[in-house]
Design a protein around this motif. Sequence first.
Motif, mmCIF file in Angstrom:
data_model
loop_
_atom_site.group_PDB
_atom_site.id
_atom_site.type_symbol
_atom_site.label_atom_id
_atom_site.label_comp_id
_atom_site.label_asym_id
_atom_site.label_seq_id
_atom_site.Cartn_x
_atom_site.Cartn_y
_atom_site.Cartn_z
ATOM 1 N N TYR A 30 0.872 -1.165 0.000
ATOM 2 C CA TYR A 30 0.000 0.000 0.000
ATOM 3 C C TYR A 30 0.909 1.216 0.000
ATOM 4 O O TYR A 30 1.769 1.358 0.872
ATOM 5 N N LYS A 65 -10.124 0.052 7.266
ATOM 6 C CA LYS A 65 -10.179 -1.387 7.083
ATOM 7 C C LYS A 65 -9.120 -1.903 6.114
ATOM 8 O O LYS A 65 -8.693 -3.046 6.210
ATOM 9 N N GLU A 66 -8.696 -1.066 5.150
ATOM 10 C CA GLU A 66 -7.753 -1.532 4.142
ATOM 11 C C GLU A 66 -6.410 -1.916 4.751
ATOM 12 O O GLU A 66 -5.815 -2.918 4.386
ATOM 13 N N ILE A 67 -5.920 -1.101 5.657
ATOM 14 C CA ILE A 67 -4.676 -1.400 6.365
ATOM 15 C C ILE A 67 -5.052 -1.623 7.818
ATOM 16 O O ILE A 67 -5.484 -0.702 8.504
ATOM 17 N N ASN A 68 -4.904 -2.860 8.256
ATOM 18 C CA ASN A 68 -5.341 -3.212 9.596
ATOM 19 C C ASN A 68 -4.241 -3.976 10.327
ATOM 20 O O ASN A 68 -4.130 -5.199 10.213
#
Length: 104
Positions: A30, A65-68
């Motif tokens: 990401y 939520k994308e990077i958790n």
Amino acid sequence: KGWVVENGIDSKGTDTIKVALKKVETGECYYIPTIRKMRKEVTKYFYDGFNYDNSGFEAKLEYGKEINPEENEYEILIMLNNRTGRKILTTGTRFNEWIDKKKN
């Protein structure tokens, strides 16, 4: 936040610096855009005749939520794209929890 240079190459405001978070389990990355910061002390530190004043950056990441990191471990990488090409550098740092999680 920090700085990144390629020794012997002037840092330019047109260089692209991004932070990449690489999911350790899958290798998925990401990319996080950065805000550029002047770092005149970097030029003074190296004192090699090159100008690294434009080497500073700051990245901010919103919780989502994308990077958790509560479910995955990430490695922090730095991407530098300058006149000599694109490089991805390891910082040797991993994380699996929010460092400064905001309280609700």
